[in-house]
Design a protein around this motif. Structure first.
Motif, PDB file in Angstrom:
ATOM      1  N   ASP A  25       0.549  12.538  -1.089  1.00  0.00           N
ATOM      2  CA  ASP A  25       0.899  12.834  -2.476  1.00  0.00           C
ATOM      3  C   ASP A  25       1.606  11.639  -3.142  1.00  0.00           C
ATOM      4  O   ASP A  25       2.561  11.811  -3.907  1.00  0.00           O
ATOM      5  N   SER A  26       1.141  10.455  -2.857  1.00  0.00           N
ATOM      6  CA  SER A  26       1.793   9.236  -3.330  1.00  0.00           C
ATOM      7  C   SER A  26       0.786   8.341  -4.041  1.00  0.00           C
ATOM      8  O   SER A  26      -0.427   8.567  -3.983  1.00  0.00           O
ATOM      9  N   THR A  27       1.289   7.305  -4.709  1.00  0.00           N
ATOM     10  CA  THR A  27       0.451   6.452  -5.543  1.00  0.00           C
ATOM     11  C   THR A  27       0.784   4.983  -5.321  1.00  0.00           C
ATOM     12  O   THR A  27       1.955   4.610  -5.215  1.00  0.00           O
ATOM     13  N   ILE A  28      -0.271   4.155  -5.247  1.00  0.00           N
ATOM     14  CA  ILE A  28      -0.145   2.704  -5.303  1.00  0.00           C
ATOM     15  C   ILE A  28      -0.990   2.230  -6.473  1.00  0.00           C
ATOM     16  O   ILE A  28      -2.186   2.548  -6.551  1.00  0.00           O
ATOM     17  N   LYS A  29      -0.382   1.473  -7.404  1.00  0.00           N
ATOM     18  CA  LYS A  29      -1.145   1.096  -8.591  1.00  0.00           C
ATOM     19  C   LYS A  29      -0.692  -0.247  -9.160  1.00  0.00           C
ATOM     20  O   LYS A  29       0.432  -0.702  -8.937  1.00  0.00           O
ATOM     21  N   ASP A  30      -1.626  -0.879  -9.880  1.00  0.00           N
ATOM     22  CA  ASP A  30      -1.367  -2.081 -10.680  1.00  0.00           C
ATOM     23  C   ASP A  30      -0.779  -3.219  -9.857  1.00  0.00           C
ATOM     24  O   ASP A  30       0.252  -3.799 -10.201  1.00  0.00           O
ATOM     25  N   ILE A  31      -1.456  -3.541  -8.764  1.00  0.00           N
ATOM     26  CA  ILE A  31      -1.037  -4.660  -7.915  1.00  0.00           C
ATOM     27  C   ILE A  31      -2.177  -5.665  -7.814  1.00  0.00           C
ATOM     28  O   ILE A  31      -3.301  -5.303  -7.455  1.00  0.00           O
ATOM     29  N   ASN A  32      -1.893  -6.908  -8.129  1.00  0.00           N
ATOM     30  CA  ASN A  32      -2.850  -7.996  -8.000  1.00  0.00           C
ATOM     31  C   ASN A  32      -2.324  -8.958  -6.943  1.00  0.00           C
ATOM     32  O   ASN A  32      -1.445  -9.764  -7.206  1.00  0.00           O
ATOM     33  N   ALA A  33      -2.834  -8.817  -5.736  1.00  0.00           N
ATOM     34  CA  ALA A  33      -2.483  -9.732  -4.652  1.00  0.00           C
ATOM     35  C   ALA A  33      -3.716 -10.540  -4.278  1.00  0.00           C
ATOM     36  O   ALA A  33      -4.074 -10.664  -3.098  1.00  0.00           O
ATOM     37  N   SER A  34      -4.384 -11.077  -5.309  1.00  0.00           N
ATOM     38  CA  SER A  34      -5.657 -11.768  -5.083  1.00  0.00           C
ATOM     39  C   SER A  34      -5.496 -12.983  -4.198  1.00  0.00           C
ATOM     40  O   SER A  34      -6.450 -13.438  -3.573  1.00  0.00           O
ATOM     41  N   GLY A  35      -4.283 -13.534  -4.133  1.00  0.00           N
ATOM     42  CA  GLY A  35      -4.037 -14.649  -3.229  1.00  0.00           C
ATOM     43  C   GLY A  35      -3.831 -14.226  -1.797  1.00  0.00           C
ATOM     44  O   GLY A  35      -3.654 -15.059  -0.904  1.00  0.00           O
ATOM     45  N   ASN A  36      -3.852 -12.916  -1.548  1.00  0.00           N
ATOM     46  CA  ASN A  36      -3.627 -12.359  -0.221  1.00  0.00           C
ATOM     47  C   ASN A  36      -4.962 -12.274   0.519  1.00  0.00           C
ATOM     48  O   ASN A  36      -5.555 -11.205   0.658  1.00  0.00           O
ATOM     49  N   HIS A  94       7.376  -3.421   4.918  1.00  0.00           N
ATOM     50  CA  HIS A  94       6.820  -4.042   6.128  1.00  0.00           C
ATOM     51  C   HIS A  94       7.384  -3.271   7.323  1.00  0.00           C
ATOM     52  O   HIS A  94       8.578  -3.336   7.596  1.00  0.00           O
ATOM     53  N   SER A  95       6.537  -2.528   8.018  1.00  0.00           N
ATOM     54  CA  SER A  95       7.020  -1.601   9.044  1.00  0.00           C
ATOM     55  C   SER A  95       6.474  -1.916  10.426  1.00  0.00           C
ATOM     56  O   SER A  95       5.269  -2.059  10.617  1.00  0.00           O
ATOM     57  N   ASN A  96       7.404  -1.992  11.386  1.00  0.00           N
ATOM     58  CA  ASN A  96       7.070  -1.961  12.809  1.00  0.00           C
ATOM     59  C   ASN A  96       7.643  -0.702  13.447  1.00  0.00           C
ATOM     60  O   ASN A  96       7.861  -0.639  14.653  1.00  0.00           O
ATOM     61  N   SER A  97       7.888   0.301  12.631  1.00  0.00           N
ATOM     62  CA  SER A  97       8.471   1.554  13.098  1.00  0.00           C
ATOM     63  C   SER A  97       7.453   2.368  13.899  1.00  0.00           C
ATOM     64  O   SER A  97       6.237   2.228  13.718  1.00  0.00           O
ATOM     65  N   ASN A  98       7.957   3.257  14.751  1.00  0.00           N
ATOM     66  CA  ASN A  98       7.069   4.170  15.473  1.00  0.00           C
ATOM     67  C   ASN A  98       6.485   5.231  14.556  1.00  0.00           C
ATOM     68  O   ASN A  98       5.449   5.817  14.855  1.00  0.00           O
ATOM     69  N   SER A  99       7.167   5.495  13.436  1.00  0.00           N
ATOM     70  CA  SER A  99       6.705   6.520  12.507  1.00  0.00           C
ATOM     71  C   SER A  99       7.138   6.155  11.097  1.00  0.00           C
ATOM     72  O   SER A  99       8.324   5.926  10.836  1.00  0.00           O
ATOM     73  N   LEU A 100       6.175   6.102  10.173  1.00  0.00           N
ATOM     74  CA  LEU A 100       6.451   5.876   8.756  1.00  0.00           C
ATOM     75  C   LEU A 100       5.767   6.994   7.977  1.00  0.00           C
ATOM     76  O   LEU A 100       4.536   7.112   7.979  1.00  0.00           O
ATOM     77  N   VAL A 101       6.573   7.819   7.312  1.00  0.00           N
ATOM     78  CA  VAL A 101       6.052   8.935   6.519  1.00  0.00           C
ATOM     79  C   VAL A 101       6.513   8.745   5.081  1.00  0.00           C
ATOM     80  O   VAL A 101       7.713   8.693   4.804  1.00  0.00           O
ATOM     81  N   ILE A 102       5.550   8.631   4.157  1.00  0.00           N
ATOM     82  CA  ILE A 102       5.845   8.445   2.740  1.00  0.00           C
ATOM     83  C   ILE A 102       5.235   9.605   1.972  1.00  0.00           C
ATOM     84  O   ILE A 102       4.024   9.857   2.058  1.00  0.00           O
ATOM     85  N   THR A 103       6.066  10.319   1.220  1.00  0.00           N
ATOM     86  CA  THR A 103       5.595  11.463   0.448  1.00  0.00           C
ATOM     87  C   THR A 103       6.097  11.379  -0.987  1.00  0.00           C
ATOM     88  O   THR A 103       7.222  10.933  -1.246  1.00  0.00           O
ATOM     89  N   SER A 104       5.255  11.793  -1.918  1.00  0.00           N
ATOM     90  CA  SER A 104       5.622  11.939  -3.335  1.00  0.00           C
ATOM     91  C   SER A 104       6.318  10.703  -3.880  1.00  0.00           C
ATOM     92  O   SER A 104       7.313  10.792  -4.605  1.00  0.00           O
ATOM     93  N   SER A 105       5.788   9.525  -3.573  1.00  0.00           N
ATOM     94  CA  SER A 105       6.401   8.263  -3.970  1.00  0.00           C
ATOM     95  C   SER A 105       5.378   7.359  -4.650  1.00  0.00           C
ATOM     96  O   SER A 105       4.166   7.569  -4.522  1.00  0.00           O
ATOM     97  N   THR A 106       5.876   6.344  -5.373  1.00  0.00           N
ATOM     98  CA  THR A 106       5.001   5.443  -6.115  1.00  0.00           C
ATOM     99  C   THR A 106       5.412   3.995  -5.882  1.00  0.00           C
ATOM    100  O   THR A 106       6.601   3.661  -5.918  1.00  0.00           O
ATOM    101  N   ILE A 107       4.406   3.140  -5.647  1.00  0.00           N
ATOM    102  CA  ILE A 107       4.609   1.705  -5.537  1.00  0.00           C
ATOM    103  C   ILE A 107       3.748   1.049  -6.609  1.00  0.00           C
ATOM    104  O   ILE A 107       2.529   1.261  -6.656  1.00  0.00           O
ATOM    105  N   SER A 108       4.379   0.266  -7.499  1.00  0.00           N
ATOM    106  CA  SER A 108       3.627  -0.313  -8.606  1.00  0.00           C
ATOM    107  C   SER A 108       4.268  -1.612  -9.066  1.00  0.00           C
ATOM    108  O   SER A 108       5.372  -1.971  -8.639  1.00  0.00           O
ATOM    109  N   CYS A 109       3.563  -2.286  -9.979  1.00  0.00           N
ATOM    110  CA  CYS A 109       4.073  -3.537 -10.540  1.00  0.00           C
ATOM    111  C   CYS A 109       3.779  -3.567 -12.033  1.00  0.00           C
ATOM    112  O   CYS A 109       2.671  -3.230 -12.454  1.00  0.00           O
TER     113      CYS A 109
END
Length: 399
Positions: A292-303, A255-270
């Motif tokens: 060069d990053s990945t987001i996978k296998d997230i079910n936030a259907s209640g969102n 959760h970012s309120n930063s002036n700059s968020l840089v994400i490289t070569s990273s993975t977010i999963s569940c």
């Protein structure tokens, strides 16, 4: 200073193989009160006579110490370089909850607007508590000129203590190779109620090759299940993995309120998509690069009305001129939420997308939802995007 009752002037000092056990530091009822209540085991740097020195703390143990305000084990407020190496911090506690400076279950750091370098290495942080929930291991109040390194030789496994493991205002904090995880004591019914990093206003943080596993909150769930940023200057995340970071569908791992968020070569999963928080929320117009990053296998259907992947400033906060988004070389795989399953964004300037793959999206609402406040200058660029094996049921002519 601190619970050990040491007053050290002028010279540089080394502590080697020392033990600080069951000491406490209380707020003074008379005399100099400004830094009383800091450093249950040891505190240094509370005056012009004591702050201008180098400290070396080597292979010391800090057990069962307590500070009424900040720094359950240590409070370091000197302005010269210092090192903490090979130390053990076990069951220390900072009791303060009154003001923003209260925190640091193990270590409290305040450089008093000085420029200096410091490092913490090969230390074990175990079961330290900050009642303020700011920095169970470290609470850093520091100037924009300070440089602090916290590397993977340190262990910070959470065993049930609530709050942020590291809370930082450091201008240049480098967190490299650190494993943030949850491992309750055997047979314990303790649940996770922590995040790895809380990044304060004007901070700058570099996160390299870190793992975030099982972070997040079970009760009274706040924002930021792995990382929460306030008005930080910069956050850079490279070659890091986020696994099972949060269970609340309406919260985000980052959760970012930063002036700059840089994400490289990273993975977010569940590993269990049925109980997963969404991936990334950027809550104001700012620089966002997801490369060069990945987001996978997230079910936030209640969102409802939020993205399981990345949500960019759906509340339209901040300066429109700061809107700067690049999504490149990234993969969005098997995501489910109320809207914009891969990405939901409100823009003030054109964004750029290139070489991305969106795949295996189960049946649901829009996969990518992009809007803008007014007619933007320049084109929204979609270059070499691949959509494969996706299903959507979109009203209103959506594709």
């Amino acid at each position: 200073g601190g619970g050990a009752g040491l007053w050290l002037l002028h010279n540089d000092f080394k502590f080697i193989d020392c033990s600080f056990d069951s000491n406490s530091q209380h707020v003074a009822t008379s005399g100099g009160k400004q830094h009383s209540g800091y450093g249950g085991g040891f505190q240094d740097g509370d005056s012009t006579n004591t702050k201008d020195k180098q400290l070396t703390i080597d292979h010391c143990t800090f057990n069962n110490n307590q500070a009424e305000k900040s720094g359950g084990a240590l409070a370091l407020e000197t302005i010269q370089p210092w090192t903490v190496t090979g130390c053990t911090f076990h069951n220390n506690r900072a009791n303060g909850t009154v003001n923003d400076q209260d925190g640091g279950g193990a270590i409290f750091i305040d450089s008093q607007s000085a420029s200096f370098e410091a490092s913490i290495a090969d230390c074990d942080f175990d079961s330290n508590i900050a009642d303020s929930e700011r920095g169970t291991a470290l609470y850093i109040l520091s100037s924009s000129q300070s440089h602090i390194t916290f590397d993977g030789s340190n262990t910070v496994t959470n065993k049930g203590e609530r709050g942020s493991t590291i809370t930082s205002q450091c201008g240049d904090l480098i967190v490299e190779g650190v494993a943030f995880g949850f491992q309750p004591l055997q047979g314990s019914s303790t649940v996770n109620n922590f995040r790895a990093l809380e990044l304060l206003d004007n901070s700058g943080t570099t996160i390299n090759s870190c793992t975030f596993t099982g972070t997040g909150y079970t009760n009274n769930v706040p924002d930021g299940q792995a990382i929460l940023s306030f008005a930080a200057k910069t956050i850079s995340i490279d070659q890091s993995t986020f696994t099972d970071c949060g269970k609340a569908h309406n919260k985000y791992s980052i959760h970012s309120n930063s002036n700059s968020l840089v994400i490289t070569s990273s993975t977010i999963s569940c590993t269990n998509p049925a109980v997963s928080s969404s991936a990334i929320l950027v809550d104001k117009f700012s620089k966002l690069q997801f490369i060069d990053s990945t987001i996978k296998d997230i079910n936030a259907s209640g969102n409802t009305g939020r993205s399981a992947g990345i949500m960019y400033n759906n509340n339209r906060r901040g300066n429109q001129n700061d809107c700067n988004v690049l999504i490149s070389g990234s993969t969005f795989d098997n995501l489910l939420s109320g809207n914009g399953r891969a990405f939901l964004g409100r823009f003030a300037r054109a964004s750029r997308w290139s070489n991305c793959t969106i795949k295996n999206m189960p049946d649901g609402y829009y996969i990518i939802t992009l809007g803008h406040l007014v007619q933007t200058h320049g084109d929204f660029l979609f270059d070499r995007l691949i959509f494969v094996n996706n299903t959507a049921s979109c009203p209103g002519g959506g594709g």
